[in-house]
Design a protein around this motif. Structure first.
Motif, PDB file in Angstrom:
ATOM      1  N   ASP A   8      40.442  27.100  42.803  1.00 20.19           N
ATOM      2  CA  ASP A   8      41.184  26.329  42.172  1.00 20.19           C
ATOM      3  C   ASP A   8      40.575  25.544  40.990  1.00 20.19           C
ATOM      4  O   ASP A   8      39.299  25.685  40.894  1.00 20.19           O
ATOM      5  CB  ASP A   8      41.673  25.530  43.134  1.00 20.19           C
ATOM      6  CG  ASP A   8      42.768  24.627  43.242  1.00 20.19           C
ATOM      7  OD1 ASP A   8      43.373  24.619  41.952  1.00 20.19           O
ATOM      8  OD2 ASP A   8      43.401  23.980  44.187  1.00 20.19           O
ATOM      9  N   ASP A   9      41.291  24.867  40.463  1.00 15.11           N
ATOM     10  CA  ASP A   9      40.699  23.776  39.283  1.00 15.11           C
ATOM     11  C   ASP A   9      39.990  22.603  40.019  1.00 15.11           C
ATOM     12  O   ASP A   9      40.545  22.149  40.800  1.00 15.11           O
ATOM     13  CB  ASP A   9      41.976  23.160  38.312  1.00 15.11           C
ATOM     14  CG  ASP A   9      41.303  22.195  37.561  1.00 15.11           C
ATOM     15  OD1 ASP A   9      40.850  20.927  37.724  1.00 15.11           O
ATOM     16  OD2 ASP A   9      41.227  22.682  36.314  1.00 15.11           O
ATOM     17  N   ALA A  10      38.699  22.764  39.804  1.00 14.05           N
ATOM     18  CA  ALA A  10      37.917  21.885  40.836  1.00 14.05           C
ATOM     19  C   ALA A  10      38.425  20.132  40.649  1.00 14.05           C
ATOM     20  O   ALA A  10      38.417  19.768  41.707  1.00 14.05           O
ATOM     21  CB  ALA A  10      36.391  21.695  40.093  1.00 14.05           C
ATOM     22  N   VAL A  29      27.391  19.146  45.535  1.00 16.56           N
ATOM     23  CA  VAL A  29      26.628  19.764  44.736  1.00 16.56           C
ATOM     24  C   VAL A  29      26.962  20.896  43.775  1.00 16.56           C
ATOM     25  O   VAL A  29      27.689  21.689  44.284  1.00 16.56           O
ATOM     26  CB  VAL A  29      25.219  20.739  45.625  1.00 16.56           C
ATOM     27  CG1 VAL A  29      24.400  21.454  44.661  1.00 16.56           C
ATOM     28  CG2 VAL A  29      24.720  19.956  46.738  1.00 16.56           C
ATOM     29  N   THR A  30      26.973  20.708  42.556  1.00 17.52           N
ATOM     30  CA  THR A  30      27.979  21.315  41.591  1.00 17.52           C
ATOM     31  C   THR A  30      26.874  21.379  40.496  1.00 17.52           C
ATOM     32  O   THR A  30      26.135  20.846  40.096  1.00 17.52           O
ATOM     33  CB  THR A  30      29.100  20.401  41.010  1.00 17.52           C
ATOM     34  OG1 THR A  30      29.638  21.334  40.231  1.00 17.52           O
ATOM     35  CG2 THR A  30      28.656  19.188  40.684  1.00 17.52           C
ATOM     36  N   GLN A  59      36.701  11.221  40.352  1.00 16.02           N
ATOM     37  CA  GLN A  59      37.207  11.934  41.400  1.00 16.02           C
ATOM     38  C   GLN A  59      36.122  12.368  42.619  1.00 16.02           C
ATOM     39  O   GLN A  59      36.402  11.805  44.054  1.00 16.02           O
ATOM     40  CB  GLN A  59      37.773  13.237  41.211  1.00 16.02           C
ATOM     41  CG  GLN A  59      39.268  12.994  40.253  1.00 16.02           C
ATOM     42  CD  GLN A  59      40.142  12.284  41.289  1.00 16.02           C
ATOM     43  OE1 GLN A  59      40.376  12.401  42.169  1.00 16.02           O
ATOM     44  NE2 GLN A  59      40.787  11.612  40.201  1.00 16.02           N
ATOM     45  N   VAL A  60      34.916  12.583  42.254  1.00 14.88           N
ATOM     46  CA  VAL A  60      33.999  12.769  43.262  1.00 14.88           C
ATOM     47  C   VAL A  60      33.523  11.601  43.804  1.00 14.88           C
ATOM     48  O   VAL A  60      33.201  11.491  45.307  1.00 14.88           O
ATOM     49  CB  VAL A  60      32.559  13.340  42.361  1.00 14.88           C
ATOM     50  CG1 VAL A  60      31.274  13.474  43.217  1.00 14.88           C
ATOM     51  CG2 VAL A  60      32.961  14.906  41.841  1.00 14.88           C
ATOM     52  N   ILE A  72      24.519  16.885  40.454  1.00 17.83           N
ATOM     53  CA  ILE A  72      25.229  17.599  39.280  1.00 17.83           C
ATOM     54  C   ILE A  72      23.821  17.997  38.317  1.00 17.83           C
ATOM     55  O   ILE A  72      23.227  17.397  37.808  1.00 17.83           O
ATOM     56  CB  ILE A  72      26.144  16.505  38.592  1.00 17.83           C
ATOM     57  CG1 ILE A  72      27.105  15.775  39.658  1.00 17.83           C
ATOM     58  CG2 ILE A  72      26.588  17.326  37.337  1.00 17.83           C
ATOM     59  CD1 ILE A  72      28.126  14.994  38.809  1.00 17.83           C
ATOM     60  N   ALA A  73      24.233  19.389  38.420  1.00 21.65           N
ATOM     61  CA  ALA A  73      23.170  20.097  37.376  1.00 21.65           C
ATOM     62  C   ALA A  73      23.622  19.833  35.986  1.00 21.65           C
ATOM     63  O   ALA A  73      24.815  19.546  35.641  1.00 21.65           O
ATOM     64  CB  ALA A  73      22.996  21.536  37.706  1.00 21.65           C
TER      65      ALA A  73
END
Length: 220
Positions: free
Chosen positions: A93-95, A111-112, A175-176, A188-189
């Protein structure tokens, strides 16, 4: 290049899940290359052979698909229900749109590793990556006798690209932050050249000062 155990397997499975059909070794190698970097076709072929008929089925010369008995459904599209892979559940899906549908304080950790500059995974740039002909992707010099995978060169980003990165991360971070429970972890990398934009995009963050520009001394 040393890879963690399971990285090649997971990349091949992800390739089949995205395609939703059988694939040639060439297609699979390209997909794995985009996911984890430099890898030879012979390595992919060997991995497929060693895991057939466990994970994969050989349907023709150089063509494979996921084994239906392995418990992994190869068809995965935006309208399908979540798919179980081992102990994990995959949502294709679209994140940001997926996050919008989640309840407040409903996730314990995120973790993204999002695309840092956004433009590097556009159709135009990925085609240049596969062809090895310029674009944003550049292959660094070999180090200690090892070939290195191509890396995106973010110094070529335009002002418009930088604005789009800021807008993307502002929406993602809002959103996160909403869905993660108080005290939850968010990792977040990023990239040193763009990390300041990611940090500024966090809701409530204090904007960084503009970069210093060297002034050209007047002509005598």
């Amino acid at each position: 290049m040393s890879l963690a155990p399971g990285v090649v397997r997971d990349s091949i499975i992800e390739c089949f899940l995205r395609l939703g059909r059988e694939a040639s070794i060439e297609e699979i190698t390209n997909a794995v290359y985009l996911k984890i970097g430099e890898i030879s076709k012979s390595s992919v072929r060997s991995y497929l052979s060693l895991n057939t008929p466990g994970l994969f089925e050989r349907v023709d010369r150089g063509v494979y698909r996921l084994n239906g008995d392995a418990g992994i459904t190869p068809s995965l599209d935006l309208t399908s229900s979540p798919k179980a892979v081992g102990k994990s559940t995959i949502f294709f899906d679209d994140a940001i749109e997926w996050l919008k549908r989640q309840k407040d304080n409903s996730i314990h950790a995120v973790v993204t590793d999002p695309p840092y500059g956004l433009v590097e995974y556009t159709k135009q740039q990925t085609e240049k990556l596969r062809a090895g002909k310029g674009g944003i992707w550049r292959k660094p010099p070999s180090f200690d006798g090892h070939k290195r995978a191509p890396l995106p060169r973010f110094t070529v980003l335009r002002e418009e690209d930088l604005r789009n990165i800021s807008l993307f991360f502002k929406e993602l971070s809002s959103q996160v932050e909403r869905v993660v429970v108080p005290g939850g972890n968010i990792v977040i990398a990023s990239n040193p050249l763009l990390s300041h934009i990611v940090a500024d995009a966090r809701p409530g963050a204090v904007p960084s000062p503009p970069p210093l520009r060297r002034r050209t001394p007047p002509c005598p």
